[in-house]
Every structure is written in structure tokens, then in C-alpha cells.
Design an enzyme around this catalytic site. Structure first.
Site, PDB file in Angstrom:
ATOM      1  CG  ASP A 211      25.178  75.922 -34.013  1.00 45.42           C
ATOM      2  OD1 ASP A 211      25.685  76.743 -33.223  1.00 45.42           O
ATOM      3  OD2 ASP A 211      24.518  75.981 -34.976  1.00 45.42           O
ATOM      4  N   PRO A 212      27.567  75.712 -31.524  1.00 43.51           N
ATOM      5  CG  PRO A 212      29.204  73.897 -31.110  1.00 43.51           C
ATOM      6  CD  PRO A 212      28.009  73.973 -32.273  1.00 43.51           C
TER       7      PRO A 212
ATOM      8  CD  GLU B  13      26.477  70.527 -32.522  1.00 46.81           C
ATOM      9  OE1 GLU B  13      26.247  71.638 -32.881  1.00 46.81           O
ATOM     10  OE2 GLU B  13      26.902  69.333 -32.790  1.00 46.81           O
TER      11      GLU B  13
ATOM     12  CG  ASN C 266      34.124  72.072 -31.532  1.00 47.31           C
ATOM     13  OD1 ASN C 266      32.725  72.767 -31.429  1.00 47.31           O
ATOM     14  ND2 ASN C 266      33.890  72.309 -33.294  1.00 47.31           N
TER      15      ASN C 266
ATOM     16  CD  GLU D 157      24.081  66.723 -34.053  1.00 47.72           C
ATOM     17  OE1 GLU D 157      25.083  67.389 -34.744  1.00 47.72           O
ATOM     18  OE2 GLU D 157      23.156  66.753 -33.359  1.00 47.72           O
TER      19      GLU D 157
ATOM     20  CG  ASP E  87      18.705  70.966 -52.189  1.00 48.90           C
ATOM     21  OD1 ASP E  87      20.548  71.518 -52.003  1.00 48.90           O
ATOM     22  OD2 ASP E  87      18.288  70.908 -50.474  1.00 48.90           O
TER      23      ASP E  87
ATOM     24  CG  ASP F 290      23.332  81.538 -39.976  1.00 50.88           C
ATOM     25  OD1 ASP F 290      23.644  81.693 -41.208  1.00 50.88           O
ATOM     26  OD2 ASP F 290      23.704  80.548 -39.003  1.00 50.88           O
TER      27      ASP F 290
ATOM     28  CG  ASP G  66      21.058  67.859 -50.824  1.00 52.71           C
ATOM     29  OD1 ASP G  66      21.969  68.696 -49.859  1.00 52.71           O
ATOM     30  OD2 ASP G  66      22.027  67.179 -51.841  1.00 52.71           O
TER      31      ASP G  66
HETATM   32 CA    CA Z   1      22.294  70.550 -50.800  1.00 48.63          CA
END
Ligand code: CA
Length: 674
Positions: A161-162, A209, A249, A307, A318, A404, A415
């Protein structure tokens, strides 16, 4: 009293968006049985039939081409099913989720492909552990229901991703030309697998992205060489597929034009310039249309929204936090977090794509099938996420992405943006993919209530509004009656509780209403804390002090950074008044207060005062002793008649010796008395 002054309706939290109003009743085309009217049928020229009896309002998107892509990313489905997730149809029967998607109007499926999302022991990194084999499985199932595939190559072993464009581990240490060949081979072999399995590949993304980075490369020349290698493989293996590039973006000014410039300069062969568009992060739809239309006009490319998504509930299902929910900071919430809000957000995106964009071929939703693997406990879910890769990341991802995924691994963060509830039942909102082509008229009703923010003076009355704004199902706003749960005893408590903020609940249109009520000390003085310089104040210097001015020094102020400062070296050189005149004060009983601290003042004569019609009507003696010891002069019971001019102020006289008298004045207050 002037109630308008004391009860201020600050703001509604939801901004008004223009939608609704142009829908008209539609009739479904006849002649086809529902069983044959899947999206596939439509692509082959058979008309799609309108789904009947949906309770949600769906505005008709006019002019939508029959082949307009309404896509769904469904990458995590196999991992979810391995974790025990079951998907159902509207009758409550277990049914292939891809059949349900097709029946509801989805006509293309998107799937991400990572190079190698597993550690050396074969443990998956999560996010569906998506590889080319996952794409084969999903593509085959989608094909059964007439849906082709958008293959989304991240060219990474995990999320790209970015903020993250890490190269696959297998490429580490390779010379750049060898990496190019590896990317070409990976693309070629993956697509050959899909072809061999009978999957219809409709579109292929060369990167995900890729805002200024891709597969570990950060120079545009290298990024473009990567893209060209992927593009070449796609043209060779899937000559009928569209080739898409994908950026995020759109709200960042001129960034897309810059990306497209590089692609042209380095000669990247592609058909579709794709963008993510999350309405709560990515600016306005008008801006999105403008930046993508610019790409079409300047570079002659098709565009697509690859997206988008919106929340149908603020709740997490969850035990693993979601990207957006109630109170998420830094987001734009133009729609309620309801199924209707989800539908209206999606409809607005599709309507913009169809009617405000010149060459947009489709809109993909991310990722409407990703639901909770269980509703019992975090521990149970965690076991499944780790074992089957059905959460956004597993702990095993630490070997690749330690900072991360390695730290924050867990379940699904979207979700509450799915089109299935936590038990796999399809939501009514899923049928919007079909109903947007026809419109779905239902009676106007309130869908959500706008939260209100109110302020009341501690000395005034607490008068809650009788009506508040509701967001209607067609997206319009309408006032509705509200009943607040607030007794006289509650009100008395709030009035005697000092400055504070309360949440007051109520009921309107069968829903819970919420008001944030701030009890404040209203102040009739302008610039009470000297934060706007000496605006509103008049100083009369009677003894030529050395320093007499507003000073910005937070440590010496009562409130805010500023206060009024005085100092003078010579004895008997401090004598002044600091005064504010207040006009048009409503008649009534008032109180005044002002504070001072200081030192080295010798004998002093200091007092707060109130003047009416030029005559002093009240005085409160004050003293200065030492640094930090604030003294407040208070005068109460001031009777003000209609139209009387009132002045309030402080008189300071010091016979300071030695180092000279000094002092600080701050926080004046003029308000009514109960
Ligand atoms: Ca969740």
C-alpha cells in the site's frame, strides 16, 4: 434574558450530502426467469432483472452501461471458509458466496496475489494467505456464476500500500535486471495457472496502491520498468485482459497527474488508471472525478475505482479493532454507519463513476465478504487467524514485516464494512449492486439521528430542542420530534455542577438520540483573557508606568498564554485602570470578577469595580503578595436596568520600593447571577 445568546446549537456532526430526489419508480424487465438473470447473463446480453422486496432505498444510477463493472474483492473467502465461516443466501440456506454475490448484481471478482506469504515452516502471514493458487480457487468459483477476475498483483510477500512496498524475499540481493525477469516470470506463471484452470481473467493490476514505490523500488524509472515487465507478461498470456495501474490518495493535489506523467515518459503499457476511494479518507467525489477525468483527457486512459467501502455498523464483531467506527478521529462521516448509509455511499460512488466521469469502467468494493471468523472470544478467533491466515495478519508475518504486522497482527479490520453479518447472512445492502440499475423506491423514513452539541449557561435555563435532524433513508435531512431523558432534578444537578460536559440521551423516530451538553459560564466580556491583545479594554495610565501591556507568557497567565502585565522601576509610578465598557446588556442581576497577582508593590490600593452611568456602584478590594498567588476580586448583586451602560474594571496603585512593583491581571468575568 436573550435566550439566543445562552443556548447555542453548535453543529450537527453529519454534513449534508446531496443525494436522493431523482429516483423514480421502475419496472423490471420481463421475459427472463430470475434463475437466468445473473450478472453473467447480463454480460452475454440478457437483461438483469430487478430484485424485488428490498427494504432499503436505492437511488437509480441513470445511464449505467450494461457492462459497467460492479466488482467485489473477495480475497479472504477461502481462508475464512477454512476457519469455519459459512455463507448463506436470503432464505437462510448455506450457499456459495460467489453465487450470492452474482445474484445480487456483482459481476466481477477481485483477488490479491502475493508472491510468498508464508514463513519457512509454512505458516501463513494472514490476510487470506493469498497466492496465485487462491486466485485459481476463487476464479474458478466466480466463473461458475459468470464472473471474471481482476487479479491484483502486489509484487510483495504481503500487503502493499502507499506506506509499504516491500520486495519479495526471494528477490533479495538480485541484480535489478534479474528482479525484472522474476516479476515477469511470476506474472506469466500465475496467469498461465489461471488460464489452465479455466478462469476468465478480465483485468490484471500491475501493483497495488503504488504511490511512488513498488516491490522495494522507489525511483520512478525502476517502478515503471517493473510495471512494463508485468504488462508484457499479461499481454502475452491474457491478451484480452485489461491492464490496470493502481494508486491511492486522489485527494492529494496533482499527484495522479504526476504518476501518469511518469508512466507515459517511461512508456508503461496499460489500459486503466485505477484509484482507491475511501469516502471517509479520500476527499470529495467531485475531486475524484476531476483527477480521474484529467487522466482520461490528458493520457487517453480508461479509469476505475478499484477499492471503496463503507461501514454498515459502528460495531466490531471479531474482537479485533476496525479501521472506522464510532468516534474514529480524522475521518469524514457523510453517511450514517447503517446498511442504508453503506448503500447511499456506494450509490454515490457508482453514480459519480457513471455520470460524472468520462471513461470510468467500474467500481470495486473492498472487501465485502471479509467477516468475523467467530463471535465467541478473541482467543478462539486468534487461534483461527493464526492457523488459517483469516485475520489481517498473523504473528508469523513478523519474519517479513516486523514493525507493523509483527506487532499489530490480529483479525479483520473491515468486518463492519462487509455485506454479510457476523454469521454469514447477506445484508439487504448487498442487493444494492442489482438495485442501483433500477432504483428501489420505499417509503421515506428516518435512518439515523444527527448527534447534537449544545451549550447552556450555568445561570440560564436548560432548554433542550424539541426537534432534531434525522438522516432520511434517501440521504436527505428532516427534523423529527425528540423526547429527552432529562428530569428537573437532572437539570438542577447540571446547573449546580459547575463547568462540565454531559451526554443527554433521548428518543426520536424509534432511535436513541444523543446530545452533548456543555454547561458553561457565559461571559458578556469581550477578550476576557487577553488572548486577543487589548481588544475591548481601555487602559488609563495615571502615573507613567514603564511597562503596561498584554504579555504572552503561559506560565504567568491564569487561562491561555496571555495576560495583562505591568511593571515600573520608580516608586509611585504604578497607577492605572484597566476597564471594559459593555453596551446593550440585558436588564438583570449580574456579577463581576477579575484576578491579579504580583509583588514588590509596597503599600497598595487595588480593587475591582463596576460603574453604571459613570458612577462606581460596586468595589472589591484586592491585594498582591507573591508570584503565583492569584487574588480574585468579586462583585455580586449588580442590578442593571434596560439600556444602562455598564463598565467593569480594575484599579491598581502601588507605592513599590526597591525593584519596582510588578503584576499580572487575567480572566475577567461578567455574567448574570441566578
Ligand atoms: Ca474487527
Amino acid at each position: 434574558m436573550k435566550k439566543s445568546v445562552l443556548c447555542i446549537l453548535l453543529a450537527a456532526l453529519l454534513a449534508l450530502t446531496a443525494c436522493g430526489g431523482n429516483a423514480s419508480p421502475t419496472t423490471a424487465p420481463s421475459g427472463e426467469s430470475p434463475a437466468e438473470t445473473t450478472a453473467a447473463g447480463e454480460k452475454e446480453g440478457k437483461p438483469v432483472e430487478k430484485i424485488e422486496e428490498n427494504p432499503l432505498y436505492v437511488r437509480k444510477v441513470e445511464n449505467m452501461p450494461a457492462d459497467f463493472i460492479l466488482g467485489m474483492d473477495a480475497s479472504a473467502v477461502p481462508a475464512l471458509e477454512a476457519s469455519g465461516v459459512k455463507y448463506y443466501n436470503y432464505k437462510g440456506e448455506e450457499q456459495d458466496v460467489f453465487q450470492t454475490l452474482a445474484e445480487c448484481g456483482v459481476n466481477m471478482i477481485r483477488v490479491r496475489v502475493w508472491n510468498d506469504p508464508f514463513d519457512e515452516a509454512g505458516n501463513g502471514f494472514g490476510g487470506g494467505n493469498c497466492t496465485a493458487d487462491t486466485a485459481v480457487e476463487i476464479g474458478k468459483r466466480a466463473a461458475q456464476y459468470g464472473m471474471s477476475l481482476l487479479v491484483d498483483f502486489h509484487y510483495s510477500d504481503f500487503w502493499a500500500d502507499p506506506g509499504k512496498q516491500m520486495e519479495p524475499r526471494a528477490w533479495k540481493g538480485m541484480r535489478f535486471p534479474d528482479k525484472l525477469d522474476a516479476l515477469y516470470q511470476f506474472t506469466k506463471e500465475s496467469l498461465e495457472k489461471l488460464n489452465a484452470a479455466g478462469v476468465k481473467v478480465g483485468m490484471v493490476q500491475i501493483g497495488n496502491e503504488t504511490n511512488g514505490a513498488m516491490a522495494g523500488a522507489h525511483a520512478w524509472e525502476d517502478i515503471c520498468e517493473f510495471m512494463k515487465a508485468g504488462s508484457r507478461a499479461i499481454r502475452e498470456v491474457c491478451p484480452d485482459a485489461l491492464i490496470a495501474v493502481h494508486f491511492a490518495n486522489p485527494e492529494k493535489a496533482d499527484s495522479y497527474h504526476g504518476y501518469a506523467d511518469y508512466l507515459k515518459f517511461y512508456g508503461v503499457d496499460y489500459d486503466v488508471f485505477g484509484s482507491s476511494y475511501y469516502p471517509y479518507w479520500h476527499g470529495t467525489l467531485d475531486n475524484l472525478a476531476a483527477v480521474l477525468n484529467d487522466i482520461s483527457a490528458t493520457y487517453g486512459k480508461k479509469t476505475a475505482i478499484l477499492e471503496t467501502s463503507y461501514a454498515y455498523t459502528p460495531d466490531d464483531t471479531d474482537f479485533s479493532g476496525n479501521t472506522i467506527g464510532e468516534g474514529t478521529s480524522g475521518i469524514t462521516k457523510n453517511y450514517p454507519f447503517t446498511q442504508q448509509g453503506q448503500v447511499n455511499s456506494l450509490t454515490d460512488v457508482v453514480d459519480t463513476a457513471v455520470n460524472k466521469m468520462t471513461d470510468c469502467i467500474g467500481v470495486f468494493y473492498w472487501e465485502g465478504t471479509w467477516i468475523s471468523v467467530g463471535t465467541n472470544s478473541w482467543e478462539e478467533n486468534h487461534t483461527l487467524w493464526e492457523k488459517y491466515g483469516s485475520g489481517w495478519a498473523s504473528s508469523y508475518a513478523a519474519v517479513y514485516d516486523p514493525d507493523d504486522a509483527g506487532k499489530y497482527y490480529g483479525g479483520c479490520a473491515v468486518d463492519n464494512q462487509a455485506f454479510f453479518d457476523a454469521s454469514g447472512r447477506p445484508l439487504d445492502s448487498l442487493q444494492a449492486f442489482n438495485l442501483m440499475r433500477f432504483g428501489n423506491e420505499v417509503p421515506l423514513r428516518a435512518d439515523a439521528l444527527e448527534d447534537v452539541t449544545l451549550m447552556f449557561d450555568l445561570n440560564g435555563e436548560i432548554e433542550m430542542p424539541a426537534r432534531i435532524n434525522a438522516v432520511m433513508n434517501d440521504g436527505s435531512r428532516q427534523e423529527v420530534d425528540v423526547t429527552w431523558q432529562l428530569t428537573d432534578a437532572d437539570k438542577a444537578k447540571m446547573k449546580s455542577g459547575g463547568v462540565a460536559v454531559y451526554e443527554v440521551k433521548g428518543e426520536a423516530s424509534g432511535m436513541e438520540a444523543k446530545a452533548q451538553v456543555s454547561m458553561i459560564e457565559y461571559n458578556f466580556l469581550q477578550n476576557y483573557s487577553f488572548e486577543e491583545g487589548d481588544a475591548g479594554w481601555t487602559v488609563t495610565d495615571l502615573a507613567k508606568a514603564d511597562e503596561l501591556r498584554v504579555e504572552n507568557k503561559p506560565t504567568d497567565s491564569l487561562t491561555g498564554p496571555c495576560h495583562y502585565h505591568f511593571w515600573s522601576a520608580a516608586k509611585n509610578s504604578v497607577e492605572f485602570t484597566l476597564e471594559q465598557e459593555v453596551k446593550d446588556l440585558p436588564a438583570g442581576k449580574y456579577k463581576f470578577a477579575i484576578s491579579i497577582m504580583g509583588g514588590d508593590a509596597g503599600d497598595t490600593d487595588i480593587y475591582a469595580y463596576v460603574k453604571i452611568g459613570g458612577e462606581i456602584v460596586g468595589k472589591a478590594p484586592m491585594k498582591i503578595t507573591s508570584y503565583g498567588s492569584w487574588d480574585t476580586g468579586r462583585i455580586g448583586g449588580i442590578e442593571v436596568g434596560e439600556g444602562q451602560a455598564v463598565s467593569v474594571g480594575i484599579y491598581v496603585k502601588c507605592a513599590g520600593a526597591g525593584n519596582g512593583a510588578w503584576g499580572k491581571i487575567d480572566d475577567a468575568l461578567l455574567n448574570t447571577e441566578p
